[in-house]
Design a protein around this motif. Structure first.
Motif, PDB file in Angstrom:
ATOM      1  N   GLY A  15       7.120 -19.957  16.607  1.00 35.10           N
ATOM      2  CA  GLY A  15       8.086 -20.954  16.157  1.00 35.10           C
ATOM      3  C   GLY A  15       7.385 -22.150  15.538  1.00 35.10           C
ATOM      4  N   LYS A  42       9.552 -17.211  11.489  1.00 37.81           N
ATOM      5  CA  LYS A  42      10.363 -16.201  10.781  1.00 37.81           C
ATOM      6  C   LYS A  42      11.208 -16.804   9.657  1.00 37.81           C
ATOM      7  CE  LYS A  42      14.514 -16.225  13.633  1.00 37.81           C
ATOM      8  NZ  LYS A  42      15.556 -15.489  14.261  1.00 37.81           N
ATOM      9  N   GLY A  46       9.864 -26.204  10.270  1.00 37.36           N
ATOM     10  CA  GLY A  46      10.817 -27.289  10.563  1.00 37.36           C
ATOM     11  C   GLY A  46      11.912 -26.796  11.499  1.00 37.36           C
ATOM     12  N   ARG A  48      15.018 -26.400  13.255  1.00 35.32           N
ATOM     13  CA  ARG A  48      16.250 -27.193  13.272  1.00 35.32           C
ATOM     14  C   ARG A  48      16.083 -28.575  12.619  1.00 35.32           C
ATOM     15  NH1 ARG A  48      17.870 -26.496  19.348  1.00 35.32           N
ATOM     16  NH2 ARG A  48      15.945 -25.273  19.476  1.00 35.32           N
ATOM     17  N   LEU A  49      14.903 -28.851  12.071  1.00 35.82           N
ATOM     18  CA  LEU A  49      14.737 -30.035  11.210  1.00 35.82           C
ATOM     19  C   LEU A  49      14.757 -29.506   9.788  1.00 35.82           C
ATOM     20  CD1 LEU A  49      11.943 -32.044  13.066  1.00 35.82           C
ATOM     21  CD2 LEU A  49      14.391 -31.887  13.527  1.00 35.82           C
ATOM     22  N   SER A  64      18.377 -35.519  12.956  1.00 33.39           N
ATOM     23  CA  SER A  64      18.293 -36.578  11.948  1.00 33.39           C
ATOM     24  C   SER A  64      17.802 -37.912  12.470  1.00 33.39           C
ATOM     25  CB  SER A  64      19.647 -36.742  11.252  1.00 33.39           C
ATOM     26  OG  SER A  64      20.652 -36.868  12.202  1.00 33.39           O
ATOM     27  N   GLY A 246       6.398 -14.486   9.627  1.00 31.83           N
ATOM     28  CA  GLY A 246       6.828 -13.192  10.153  1.00 31.83           C
ATOM     29  C   GLY A 246       7.685 -13.387  11.384  1.00 31.83           C
ATOM     30  N   THR A 247       8.402 -12.320  11.737  1.00 26.27           N
ATOM     31  CA  THR A 247       9.282 -12.374  12.906  1.00 26.27           C
ATOM     32  C   THR A 247       8.618 -11.651  14.072  1.00 26.27           C
ATOM     33  OG1 THR A 247      11.165 -12.279  11.419  1.00 26.27           O
ATOM     34  CG2 THR A 247      11.602 -11.756  13.736  1.00 26.27           C
ATOM     35  N   ALA A 288       7.850 -21.285  21.355  1.00 24.73           N
ATOM     36  CA  ALA A 288       8.481 -22.554  20.976  1.00 24.73           C
ATOM     37  C   ALA A 288       9.768 -22.292  20.211  1.00 24.73           C
ATOM     38  CB  ALA A 288       7.499 -23.396  20.160  1.00 24.73           C
ATOM     39  N   PRO A 290      14.084 -21.067  21.297  1.00 26.51           N
ATOM     40  CA  PRO A 290      14.943 -20.660  22.419  1.00 26.51           C
ATOM     41  C   PRO A 290      14.884 -19.142  22.603  1.00 26.51           C
ATOM     42  CG  PRO A 290      16.087 -22.214  21.000  1.00 26.51           C
ATOM     43  CD  PRO A 290      14.820 -21.846  20.285  1.00 26.51           C
ATOM     44  N   MET A 295      18.898 -16.106  18.665  1.00 26.68           N
ATOM     45  CA  MET A 295      18.036 -17.045  17.953  1.00 26.68           C
ATOM     46  C   MET A 295      16.617 -16.525  17.739  1.00 26.68           C
ATOM     47  SD  MET A 295      19.497 -20.384  19.805  1.00 26.68           S
ATOM     48  CE  MET A 295      18.932 -21.714  18.765  1.00 26.68           C
ATOM     49  N   ILE A 298      13.112 -11.851  21.055  1.00 25.39           N
ATOM     50  CA  ILE A 298      11.754 -11.376  21.383  1.00 25.39           C
ATOM     51  C   ILE A 298      11.843 -10.563  22.675  1.00 25.39           C
ATOM     52  CG2 ILE A 298       9.407 -12.105  22.021  1.00 25.39           C
ATOM     53  CD1 ILE A 298      10.061 -14.754  20.466  1.00 25.39           C
ATOM     54  N   ALA A 409      23.146 -25.022  17.711  1.00 25.39           N
ATOM     55  CA  ALA A 409      22.453 -26.309  17.647  1.00 25.39           C
ATOM     56  C   ALA A 409      21.705 -26.688  18.919  1.00 25.39           C
ATOM     57  CB  ALA A 409      23.456 -27.387  17.280  1.00 25.39           C
ATOM     58  N   TYR A 410      22.384 -26.595  20.047  1.00 21.30           N
ATOM     59  CA  TYR A 410      21.791 -27.020  21.322  1.00 21.30           C
ATOM     60  C   TYR A 410      22.394 -26.175  22.424  1.00 21.30           C
ATOM     61  CZ  TYR A 410      23.604 -30.870  18.475  1.00 21.30           C
ATOM     62  OH  TYR A 410      24.073 -31.626  17.460  1.00 21.30           O
ATOM     63  N   GLU A 435      15.129 -28.010  26.724  1.00 23.49           N
ATOM     64  CA  GLU A 435      16.405 -28.308  26.057  1.00 23.49           C
ATOM     65  C   GLU A 435      17.575 -28.300  27.029  1.00 23.49           C
ATOM     66  OE1 GLU A 435      17.322 -27.118  21.967  1.00 23.49           O
ATOM     67  OE2 GLU A 435      15.758 -25.615  22.266  1.00 23.49           O
TER      68      GLU A 435
HETATM   69  C1  LIG Z   1      22.833 -30.412  13.655  1.00 25.86           C
HETATM   70  C2  LIG Z   1      21.761 -30.914  14.590  1.00 25.86           C
HETATM   71  C3  LIG Z   1      21.579 -32.271  14.749  1.00 25.86           C
HETATM   72  C4  LIG Z   1      20.583 -32.732  15.592  1.00 25.86           C
HETATM   73  N1  LIG Z   1      20.346 -34.076  15.642  1.00 25.86           N
HETATM   74  C5  LIG Z   1      19.285 -34.531  16.321  1.00 25.86           C
HETATM   75  C6  LIG Z   1      18.918 -35.892  16.212  1.00 25.86           C
HETATM   76  O1  LIG Z   1      19.527 -36.645  15.480  1.00 25.86           O
HETATM   77  N2  LIG Z   1      17.837 -36.314  16.921  1.00 25.86           N
HETATM   78  C7  LIG Z   1      17.109 -35.478  17.707  1.00 25.86           C
HETATM   79  O2  LIG Z   1      16.132 -35.926  18.312  1.00 25.86           O
HETATM   80  N3  LIG Z   1      17.434 -34.173  17.807  1.00 25.86           N
HETATM   81  C8  LIG Z   1      18.485 -33.677  17.122  1.00 25.86           C
HETATM   82  N4  LIG Z   1      18.798 -32.357  17.165  1.00 25.86           N
HETATM   83  C9  LIG Z   1      18.058 -31.495  18.085  1.00 25.86           C
HETATM   84  C10 LIG Z   1      16.694 -31.146  17.513  1.00 25.86           C
HETATM   85  O3  LIG Z   1      16.834 -30.813  16.164  1.00 25.86           O
HETATM   86  C11 LIG Z   1      16.097 -29.992  18.294  1.00 25.86           C
HETATM   87  O4  LIG Z   1      16.064 -30.312  19.669  1.00 25.86           O
HETATM   88  C12 LIG Z   1      14.673 -29.698  17.865  1.00 25.86           C
HETATM   89  O5  LIG Z   1      14.554 -29.696  16.475  1.00 25.86           O
HETATM   90  C13 LIG Z   1      14.251 -28.355  18.443  1.00 25.86           C
HETATM   91  O6  LIG Z   1      12.974 -28.034  17.934  1.00 25.86           O
HETATM   92  P1  LIG Z   1      12.216 -26.728  18.408  1.00 25.86           P
HETATM   93  O7  LIG Z   1      10.947 -26.674  17.645  1.00 25.86           O
HETATM   94  O8  LIG Z   1      12.119 -26.751  19.880  1.00 25.86           O
HETATM   95  O9  LIG Z   1      13.162 -25.528  18.009  1.00 25.86           O
HETATM   96  P2  LIG Z   1      13.521 -24.998  16.515  1.00 25.86           P
HETATM   97  O10 LIG Z   1      13.550 -26.130  15.563  1.00 25.86           O
HETATM   98  O11 LIG Z   1      14.736 -24.169  16.673  1.00 25.86           O
HETATM   99  O12 LIG Z   1      12.267 -24.097  16.160  1.00 25.86           O
HETATM  100  C14 LIG Z   1      12.127 -22.753  16.531  1.00 25.86           C
HETATM  101  C15 LIG Z   1      11.531 -22.001  15.356  1.00 25.86           C
HETATM  102  O13 LIG Z   1      11.199 -20.704  15.801  1.00 25.86           O
HETATM  103  C16 LIG Z   1      11.484 -19.784  14.758  1.00 25.86           C
HETATM  104  N5  LIG Z   1      11.656 -18.467  15.383  1.00 25.86           N
HETATM  105  C17 LIG Z   1      12.680 -18.071  16.185  1.00 25.86           C
HETATM  106  N6  LIG Z   1      12.483 -16.806  16.589  1.00 25.86           N
HETATM  107  C18 LIG Z   1      11.325 -16.387  16.022  1.00 25.86           C
HETATM  108  C19 LIG Z   1      10.629 -15.149  16.052  1.00 25.86           C
HETATM  109  N7  LIG Z   1      11.071 -14.125  16.753  1.00 25.86           N
HETATM  110  N8  LIG Z   1       9.474 -15.055  15.344  1.00 25.86           N
HETATM  111  C20 LIG Z   1       9.010 -16.103  14.616  1.00 25.86           C
HETATM  112  N9  LIG Z   1       9.654 -17.302  14.554  1.00 25.86           N
HETATM  113  C21 LIG Z   1      10.790 -17.446  15.254  1.00 25.86           C
HETATM  114  C22 LIG Z   1      12.780 -20.330  14.148  1.00 25.86           C
HETATM  115  O14 LIG Z   1      12.966 -19.831  12.847  1.00 25.86           O
HETATM  116  C23 LIG Z   1      12.524 -21.831  14.212  1.00 25.86           C
HETATM  117  O15 LIG Z   1      11.951 -22.303  13.020  1.00 25.86           O
HETATM  118  C24 LIG Z   1      19.769 -31.835  16.324  1.00 25.86           C
HETATM  119  C25 LIG Z   1      19.960 -30.460  16.167  1.00 25.86           C
HETATM  120  C26 LIG Z   1      20.931 -29.998  15.293  1.00 25.86           C
HETATM  121  C27 LIG Z   1      21.083 -28.515  15.095  1.00 25.86           C
END
Ligand SMILES: Cc1cc2nc3c(=O)[nH]c(=O)nc-3n(C[C@H](O)[C@H](O)[C@H](O)COP(=O)(O)OP(=O)(O)OC[C@H]3O[C@@H](n4cnc5c(N)ncnc54)[C@H](O)[C@@H]3O)c2cc1C
Ligand SMILES: CC(C)=CCC/C(C)=C/CC/C(C)=C/CSC[C@H](N)C(=O)O
Length: 479
Positions: A15, A42, A46, A48-49, A64, A246-247, A288, A290, A295, A298, A409-410, A435
């Motif tokens: 991730g 995959k 970024g 969810r950014l 955001s 890759g996934t 890294a 969910p 999502m 794995i 989203a969450y 989370e």
């Molecule tokens: C609409 C929205 C608004 C939000 N607003 C805010 C805010 O204003 N402030 C704030 O602090 N937080 C906010 N959040 C929450 C915040 O965006 C998330 O908590 C944070 O971005 C999560 O990051 P992460 O890296 O843990 O997960 P993710 O960003 O979900 O990263 C996981 C990555 O893993 C990849 N992946 C998944 N499965 C596989 C696989 N099998 N193989 C390879 N790659 C894989 C995915 O493609 C993804 O890129 C918001 C979320 C959303 C959806």
């Protein structure tokens, strides 16, 4: 694991969201320059950014806003040479489906009087309640700067705020606030709308995520010029990690003979990329994303006993971007020229089909981009489902472009709330369990630093750096 003393040669991070890229950054800091770090992604860096393009300009479509006391995020932008755009705060109204129960004025003193009149000292007490929780949450920076780590979310939360923090994770926000003496009216009219705009859920979420969400209504919130996702690409670059597009489909433990005799246990990561299926071996794996079949999907193969499965649901949130003119009469305004709100939050009401609507500025914000609410502007609407044509025509008197981004989203927060484990297997670590306490960029960064430190200490057997009791008291006396 604690007997291993040679450095690991390869670490996989699955991730490339803020969790995975900050993990790569912290792993490099912790393990040094020689270890190979591979980050699997995959989709796009970024996660969810992400930004969305509306009429030639990019807008934050996912995470955001960042809190001024989110110190990891602050450190990242400084380290990566990124900057913060100028931002003007628009006026807020809270709508109950029939009328506005609160409308912000551009006069500060009027807002104070209105709040006092409607809710007494509850808003002030709420500030103090949130500040106290934030103060305790910030102990994590001290612990992490001294390299301490935690092997469970419960341990981490206990070290931050003792039994009160554990209790907050296991009580609804509603119950927590009622016990703290806040009035039902204040909870319903002021707190619920903030939960809805931030997490698309009401006050039955856990107390801790409720407090985090309340800090999302503080002043001084910021974002990254050019888009928050630049932090992820910057961290990836700074970590000198290799990005593998890759996934990942499965992880399996393998025993391999060593040239010097004996055997070593490694993890085989299988993935699909543009050039077909492939596998690679790793000493340590950090997950890294969910672990939810919708999502990441794995699977863990041939583990005995099998690894725990998580099937907890993520909450759908739809962000719709509309370039157009808001229909002020839908919100009860007879004369649209009197409408000056840039943000509308809503109270729970079955007739209301949106959580919120607000004017947004592009990520390359300039002064010209700050629009007046009654002129054509780009509005971001949060809703549970996609907006229908009829709903669009109710919300807007005219519009010329619509873009939608649908998110899981969450977490869909519910009680009892059990955070998934951090250690899934000997050297497999899971970041996104955090989370379930609260989902936010900074929370992912906190989990990433913890996993980097925890994997390091477990690799080298530094057990005194894991789950230390009374850390706060110990570090208080250390200058
Ligand atoms: C609409 C929205 C608004 C939000 N607003 C805010 C805010 O204003 N402030 C704030 O602090 N937080 C906010 N959040 C929450 C915040 O965006 C998330 O908590 C944070 O971005 C999560 O990051 P992460 O890296 O843990 O997960 P993710 O960003 O979900 O990263 C996981 C990555 O893993 C990849 N992946 C998944 N499965 C596989 C696989 N099998 N193989 C390879 N790659 C894989 C995915 O493609 C993804 O890129 C918001 C979320 C959303 C959806
Ligand atoms: C982790 C701590 C202590 C603070 C984080 C505070 C924060 C930035 C909370 C916001 C969380 C969140 C999920 C917001 C979603 S919507 C944001 C915004 N209203 C928008 O319009 O996109």
């Amino acid at each position: 694991a604690s007997e291993l003393r040679y450095p690991p040669s390869k670490i996989a991070v699955i991730g490339a969201g803020i969790g995975g890229t900050s993990a790569a950054y912290f792993l490099r800091q912790t393990f040094g320059k020689d270890v190979q770090i591979d980050v699997f992604e995959k989709g796009t860096v970024g996660g969810r950014l992400a930004t969305i393009n509306v009429e030639g300009k990019d807008y934050e479509a996912g995470g955001s806003i960042i809190h001024p006391l989110n110190l990891h995020m602050k450190h990242f932008i400084k380290e990566l040479g990124l900057s913060v755009p100028e931002n003007r705060h628009g006026l807020l109204g809270i709508y109950n489906g029939d009328e506005f129960v609160f409308e912000e004025s551009s006069w500060y003193i009027i807002n104070i009087l209105k709040l006092l009149w409607h809710y007494g000292f509850s808003p002030l007490r709420m500030n103090m309640w949130v500040e106290d929780i934030l103060d305790k949450f910030m102990r994590i920076y001290r612990y992490q700067s001294h390299d301490y780590s935690f092997s469970s979310m419960e341990g981490l939360f206990h070290a931050l705020g003792g039994n009160d923090f554990i209790q907050m994770l296991n009580r609804t926000l509603d119950e927590t606030l009622q016990k703290a003496g806040f009035s039902q009216k204040f909870i319903y009219e002021m707190v619920t709308p903030i939960m809805r705009v931030n997490y698309g859920q009401g006050v039955n979420i856990n107390g801790f995520v409720g407090a985090v969400s309340m800090t999302g209504a503080d002043s001084g919130l910021w974002s990254v010029k050019g888009g928050n996702k630049l932090v992820c690409s910057g961290l990836l670059y700074a970590s000198k990690a290799q990005l593998i597009s890759g996934t990942v489909i499965s992880i399996e433990e393998r025993t391999r003979p060593q040239r010097t005799g004996g055997t070593v246990k490694l993890y085989e990561v299988s993935y699909n990329s543009a050039s077909g299926p492939a596998t690679d071996m790793y000493d340590i794996v950090l997950i890294a994303t969910p672990l939810n079949h919708k999502m990441s999907n794995i699977t863990f193969q041939n583990f005995n006993p099998p690894l725990a499965q998580f099937s907890d649901r993520y909450h759908q949130m739809v962000a719709t971007f509309v370039h157009g003119r808001i229909n002020a009469s839908f919100f009860g305004y007879k004369d649209p020229s009197h409408f000056h709100l840039a943000n509308i939050f809503t109270i729970e009401n079955p007739n209301l089909f949106i959580y919120s609507i607000g004017v947004v500025s592009p990520v390359q914000n300039t002064h010209d981009d700050m629009k007046q609410p009654m002129g054509p502007a780009v509005w971001k609407v949060f809703s549970k489902e996609s907006l229908t044509k009829e709903q669009m025509n109710l919300l807007f008197s005219s519009y010329d472009s619509v873009k939608e981004k649908k998110w899981l989203a969450y977490p869909h927060y519910h009680l009892p709330n059990t955070c998934p484990p951090i250690i899934l297997h000997d050297r497999i670590y899971y970041l996104n369990g955090i989370e379930w306490a609260a989902s936010a960029m900074e929370m992912s960064a906190v989990a990433a630093k913890n996993a980097a430190l925890l994997s390091y200490h477990r690799w080298y057997g530094n057990m005194n750096m894991i789950d230390q009791e009374d850390l706060y008291e110990k570090l208080k006396t250390e200058l």
